[in-house]
Design a protein around this motif. Structure first.
Motif, short mmCIF file in Angstrom:
data_model
loop_
_atom_site.label_atom_id
_atom_site.label_comp_id
_atom_site.label_asym_id
_atom_site.label_seq_id
_atom_site.Cartn_x
_atom_site.Cartn_y
_atom_site.Cartn_z
N THR A 1 0.99 -1.25 0.13
CA THR A 1 -0.08 -0.10 -0.08
C THR A 1 0.89 1.22 -0.02
OG1 THR A 1 -1.74 -1.18 1.24
CG2 THR A 1 -1.67 1.08 1.18
N LYS A 2 0.45 2.17 -0.83
CA LYS A 2 1.40 3.53 -1.11
C LYS A 2 0.28 4.71 -0.87
CE LYS A 2 4.87 2.34 -3.95
NZ LYS A 2 5.79 2.54 -5.41
N ILE A 3 0.41 5.48 -0.14
CA ILE A 3 -0.34 7.02 -0.28
C ILE A 3 0.47 7.92 -0.84
CG2 ILE A 3 -1.46 8.43 1.14
CD1 ILE A 3 -2.17 6.42 3.25
N ARG A 4 0.08 8.75 -1.87
CA ARG A 4 1.13 9.88 -2.25
C ARG A 4 -0.30 10.88 -2.65
NH1 ARG A 4 3.27 6.64 -7.25
NH2 ARG A 4 1.14 5.44 -6.59
N PRO A 5 0.45 12.32 -2.51
CA PRO A 5 -0.35 13.42 -2.86
C PRO A 5 -0.70 13.26 -4.23
CG PRO A 5 1.19 13.91 -1.69
CD PRO A 5 1.39 12.62 -1.76
N PHE A 6 -2.00 13.42 -4.69
CA PHE A 6 -2.06 13.75 -6.39
C PHE A 6 -2.75 14.92 -6.64
CE2 PHE A 6 -4.81 12.93 -10.03
CZ PHE A 6 -4.22 11.97 -10.78
N LEU A 7 -2.20 15.80 -7.54
CA LEU A 7 -2.57 16.93 -8.01
C LEU A 7 -2.97 16.87 -9.47
CD1 LEU A 7 0.45 19.03 -6.70
CD2 LEU A 7 -1.71 18.59 -5.59
N MET A 8 -4.51 17.30 -9.51
CA MET A 8 -4.94 17.18 -10.89
C MET A 8 -5.09 18.69 -11.37
SD MET A 8 -8.67 15.59 -12.38
CE MET A 8 -9.67 17.06 -11.46
N PHE A 9 -4.52 19.01 -12.51
CA PHE A 9 -4.76 20.21 -13.14
C PHE A 9 -5.52 20.21 -14.31
CE2 PHE A 9 -0.64 19.72 -11.16
CZ PHE A 9 -0.32 20.96 -10.48
N GLN A 10 -6.18 21.46 -14.51
CA GLN A 10 -7.08 21.65 -15.88
C GLN A 10 -6.53 22.40 -16.64
OE1 GLN A 10 -11.28 21.35 -14.95
NE2 GLN A 10 -10.90 21.85 -12.64
N LYS A 11 -6.90 22.55 -17.91
CA LYS A 11 -6.27 23.10 -18.96
C LYS A 11 -4.92 23.09 -19.35
CE LYS A 11 -10.19 25.75 -18.71
NZ LYS A 11 -11.40 24.81 -19.05
N VAL B 1 1.26 14.11 -10.54
CA VAL B 1 0.32 15.12 -10.99
C VAL B 1 -0.03 14.68 -12.41
CG1 VAL B 1 1.94 16.83 -10.16
CG2 VAL B 1 2.57 15.90 -12.23
N SER B 2 -1.37 15.24 -12.84
CA SER B 2 -1.89 15.03 -14.20
C SER B 2 -2.54 16.14 -14.66
CB SER B 2 -2.85 13.77 -13.74
OG SER B 2 -3.70 13.65 -14.91
N ASP B 3 -2.76 16.11 -15.96
CA ASP B 3 -3.63 17.07 -16.64
C ASP B 3 -5.16 16.41 -16.83
OD1 ASP B 3 -2.59 19.59 -16.89
OD2 ASP B 3 -1.03 18.61 -18.26
N SER B 4 -5.97 16.94 -16.22
CA SER B 4 -7.43 16.18 -16.64
C SER B 4 -7.83 16.32 -17.76
CB SER B 4 -8.77 16.65 -15.82
OG SER B 4 -9.75 16.13 -15.96
N ALA B 5 -8.38 15.26 -18.80
CA ALA B 5 -8.52 15.05 -19.78
C ALA B 5 -10.08 15.93 -20.32
CB ALA B 5 -8.58 13.89 -20.58
N VAL B 6 -10.60 16.03 -19.35
CA VAL B 6 -11.97 16.50 -19.12
C VAL B 6 -12.39 17.81 -18.16
CG1 VAL B 6 -13.22 14.23 -19.93
CG2 VAL B 6 -12.90 14.90 -17.59
N ASP B 7 -12.96 18.82 -18.44
CA ASP B 7 -13.14 19.78 -17.72
C ASP B 7 -14.13 19.35 -16.40
OD1 ASP B 7 -11.88 21.61 -19.13
OD2 ASP B 7 -13.40 22.26 -20.23
N HIS B 8 -13.80 20.07 -15.29
CA HIS B 8 -14.66 19.51 -13.93
C HIS B 8 -14.89 20.81 -13.41
CE1 HIS B 8 -13.18 15.55 -13.89
NE2 HIS B 8 -12.17 15.85 -14.25
#
Length: 127
Positions: free
Chosen positions: A2-12, A58-65
């Motif tokens: 098990t791992k816990i890591r912060p996840f930052l999802m960006f838009q645009k 980190v990730s760029d969302s492929a859809v708008d939220h």
């Protein structure tokens, strides 16, 4: 395992710019892995960073939220000295916003809480 890591999802498709800022803010940090979306204009599908020893996704969302970052979830950073604290406040706060200005609030030597220009919240602390 098990791992816990912060996840930052960006838009645009700004994750690459955020990664650049974070690598500049925390010397010795690195991109561990990075995979772009199939359509390069959509930015980073998923990257893992090593920021001062903390693994962050980190990730760029492929859809708008309809939601984005909130200060109620933040990155808490303990620093070694006042110069480092001031440097991080300047770098991470540039183009963002100040939630608590750099000061002595009684629970540490000095503390500041800023949002970076991407909306990620940073609590910066000199214990």
């Amino acid at each position: 395992m098990t791992k816990i890591r912060p996840f930052l999802m960006f838009q645009k498709a700004v994750a690459a710019d955020a990664v650049e800022l974070y690598l500049a803010a925390f010397p010795g940090s690195s991109v561990v892995t990075s995979q772009p979306h199939e359509d390069p204009s959509k930015g980073i599908m998923l990257a893992e960073l090593d920021l001062a020893g903390q693994r962050v996704l980190v990730s760029d969302s492929a859809v708008d939220h309809a939601f984005d970052f909130t200060p109620s979830s933040s990155m808490f950073v303990d620093v070694a000295d006042r110069d480092e604290l001031e440097r991080l406040v300047a770098i991470l706060g540039d183009g963002g916003g100040v939630l608590m200005p750099l000061a002595d609030y009684g629970f540490s030597q000095a503390f500041a809480w800023v949002n970076d220009r991407f909306g990620v919240s940073w609590q910066l602390n000199l214990p």
